[in-house]
Design an enzyme around this catalytic site. Structure first.
Site, PDB file in Angstrom:
ATOM      1  N   GLY A  66       0.807  -1.207   0.000  1.00 46.38           N
ATOM      2  CA  GLY A  66       0.000   0.000   0.000  1.00 46.38           C
ATOM      3  C   GLY A  66       0.839   1.255   0.000  1.00 46.38           C
ATOM      4  CD  GLU A 403       1.207 -21.199  -1.128  1.00 45.16           C
ATOM      5  OE1 GLU A 403       2.377 -21.420  -0.788  1.00 45.16           O
ATOM      6  OE2 GLU A 403       0.595 -20.149  -0.834  1.00 45.16           O
ATOM      7  CG  HIS A 488      -1.877 -14.522   3.893  1.00 47.96           C
ATOM      8  ND1 HIS A 488      -2.521 -15.577   3.262  1.00 47.96           N
ATOM      9  CD2 HIS A 488      -0.643 -14.463   3.358  1.00 47.96           C
ATOM     10  CE1 HIS A 488      -1.710 -16.125   2.386  1.00 47.96           C
ATOM     11  NE2 HIS A 488      -0.556 -15.468   2.429  1.00 47.96           N
ATOM     12  CG  ASN A 526      -1.817 -16.551  -1.744  1.00 44.12           C
ATOM     13  OD1 ASN A 526      -2.619 -17.344  -2.248  1.00 44.12           O
ATOM     14  ND2 ASN A 526      -0.721 -16.930  -1.144  1.00 44.12           N
TER      15      ASN A 526
END
Length: 547
Positions: A66, A403, A488, A526
């Protein structure tokens, strides 16, 4: 057919290195998951550090996804930007000639201010694998917050330095549950494509995937998933796939095929240092100050904000304290960093106008890990690429996307390993602990049970079909599930609650949040592409209306 699969299929006529619209992989030691000179030339270096007494138009706290988007777009709009980064620049090779340490050989570069490693997989073949290391401002923070360990990247580039690069756009039908106040047409029509282009996202060549030794583990994962009726999907990534093919051919220094991931990747991965931050640096308007930590933000008497910053050395000691003034401040220190700072600033009265949503809505993206023991006739390969490129999609039926992750130990393990992202509904809250002067998180280990149940919707069925069992030697003694961590972290300053619908903090004009703390706990895949795309959306609006 899933959105991801359809996008891959539709784009193959464009080029083999198709751009289209994740982290973490793991090795037994693992994860979160050009030539040397060329790689180092592309790295973003600091043009600082910021001076005490400085007055800057914009200060960005953090250099992850960000913050990097914000810095680039603000600079392109003609605005000078100061970026403050707690970690190191990661632009100087160590004694081995490489910037980053190898995953199987952690050293002083590996961990953030720890004296012992805290690897995601704590045991292998019945033996503990953590070891003592010198205290140093290393690249990976294993931050223990109550009953969960939150893995975070430390350095210029943030989480992009230590993740597996899985760049997944959520299925459109799931987006409403991810960011309910955001226009999906705009995201999928404009901002996801913009983010994927800026990040350099591409997908493995399926023909090469089918033939290369280094993805035998993923082919085993595909075969077993499909035999149990689950769709296997190729997953986009920000690794340079041409470079990886050259690694396999032995014509360039190895990176993914040397198991590099958890503590940085020396050559092939397109981290933010090589994409958004490199472009930001090239504008001449962005200055980065590594080894600087923001401790306070408060309204300044003459307008804008007074920002207190500690400069630290590589053992974490404060060497200087600086006071600067910023007209506008962007909080981009990651979900945990931004949430902790804002909770502290509200509780201590530095920013009293922040609302009661600060610190709420935090989640772990439903992360849970497990391993399976395959039969001797299903070897997964001694050579494994550390970059994952495929997953098992059971989100609609069972609430899990898994994953297919590597275990690049350099030996044949006959093991399949997975990082699952699940639709776990539990959310935690950050709160100020006045007695300790710290911010606490109330996450409970028991809250991982929905994630385990959702992951079991895939792996119980595969085990039953294949006649296989779970590994019990990876996370302790006779422990199947890696339910102690997240790669995450999301939430804590949720969009349209703690902020308005574009990240402006409620109660204090000129303060913005522009990182993963805006997303309430789960992205269904993700998260970094969604973090990047949301930042692209928000900064475009902020530049147009506020600046």
């Amino acid at each position: 057919m899933s959105d991801t699969t359809q996008q891959n299929k539709d784009s193959r006529g464009v080029s083999r290195r198709r751009f289209i619209t994740g982290t973490g992989s793991i090795i037994g030691a693992v994860a979160l998951a050009g030539h040397p000179a060329a790689a180092q030339e592309q790295a973003v270096t600091a043009a600082g550090p910021i001076a005490s007494g400085a007055h800057v138009p914009v200060l960005v706290i953090g250099t992850g996804y960000g913050g990097s988007v914000a810095a680039l777009r603000l600079a392109q709009a003609g605005i000078d930007v100061q970026m403050i980064e707690m970690g190191m620049a990661w632009d100087t090779p160590g004694s081995d000639g490489k910037i980053f340490a190898n995953t199987t050989s952690p050293d002083y570069r590996s961990y953030w201010l720890r004296t012992r490693t805290k690897q995601p997989i704590s045991n292998f073949l019945g033996f503990p694998i953590d070891k003592d290391v010198p205290r140093h401002t290393g690249i990976l923070d294993a931050e223990e917050m109550g009953q969960i360990i939150v893995y975070q990247g430390r350095g210029v580039g943030g989480g992009s330095l230590v993740n597996g690069g899985m760049a997944v756009t959520p299925k459109r039908e799931n987006f409403g549950a991810v960011l309910p106040s955001v226009n999906a047409d705009e995201m999928y029509g404009t901002y996801y494509p913009r983010a994927n282009a800026g990040l350099g996202v591409a997908t493995v060549d399926p023909t090469w995937f089918d033939s290369t030794d280094c993805y035998q583990y993923a082919r085993v994962g595909r075969k077993q998933a499909q035999r149990s009726g689950f769709p296997f999907v190729f997953v986009p990534d920000v690794y340079d796939w041409d470079y990886m093919e050259q690694e396999a051919a032995g014509t360039v220094p190895k990176s993914a095929l040397a198991g590099e991931i958890l503590y940085g990747n020396n050559y092939g991965k397109k981290s933010l240092q090589k994409t958004y931050l490199a472009q930001a640096k090239a504008t001449g308007r962005v200055t980065i100050s590594p080894l600087h930590k923001v401790t306070s933000v408060s309204p300044a008497a003459g307008g804008g904000y007074t920002v207190l910053i500690d400069q630290i050395n590589t053992t974490g000691d404060t060497t200087a304290t600086k006071t600067v003034t910023a007209d506008r401040v962007f909080f981009a220190a990651g979900s945990v960093g931004t949430s902790k700072l804002l909770v502290k600033l509200k509780a201590t009265g530095a920013l009293p106008g922040l609302n009661d949503q600060i610190g709420k809505g935090w989640g772990d993206n439903g992360n849970v890990m497990c391993g399976r023991a395959n039969h001797l006739w299903d070897p997964t390969g001694a050579l494994q690429s550390s970059i994952p490129c495929g997953g098992i999609d059971n989100w609609t039926a069972g609430g899990a996307f898994a994953e297919v992750a590597p275990l690049p130990t350099g030996i044949e393990t006959f093991a399949s390993f997975y990082l699952s992202i699940t639709n776990n509904p539990n959310r935690a809250q950050f709160s100020w602990n006045a007695a300790t002067g710290n911010v606490d998180l109330n996450w409970q280990t028991a809250w991982k049970q929905p994630s385990i149940d959702m992951a079991k919707s895939i792996f119980d069925k595969i085990n039953a079909k294949e006649g296989t069992i779970y590994r019990t030697d990876l996370f302790g003694t006779y422990k199947i599930w890696g339910d102690h961590l997240t790669y995450h972290p999301l939430g804590g300053a949720v969009l349209n609650k703690a902020t308005d619908n574009y990240g402006r903090l409620q109660g204090h004009s000129g303060l913005y949040v522009i990182d993963g703390s805006l997303i309430p706990g789960n992205t269904s895949v993700n998260p970094f592409v969604t973090i990047t795309a949301l930042a692209e959306r928000n900064i475009e609006k902020i530049i147009a209306t506020d600046l």
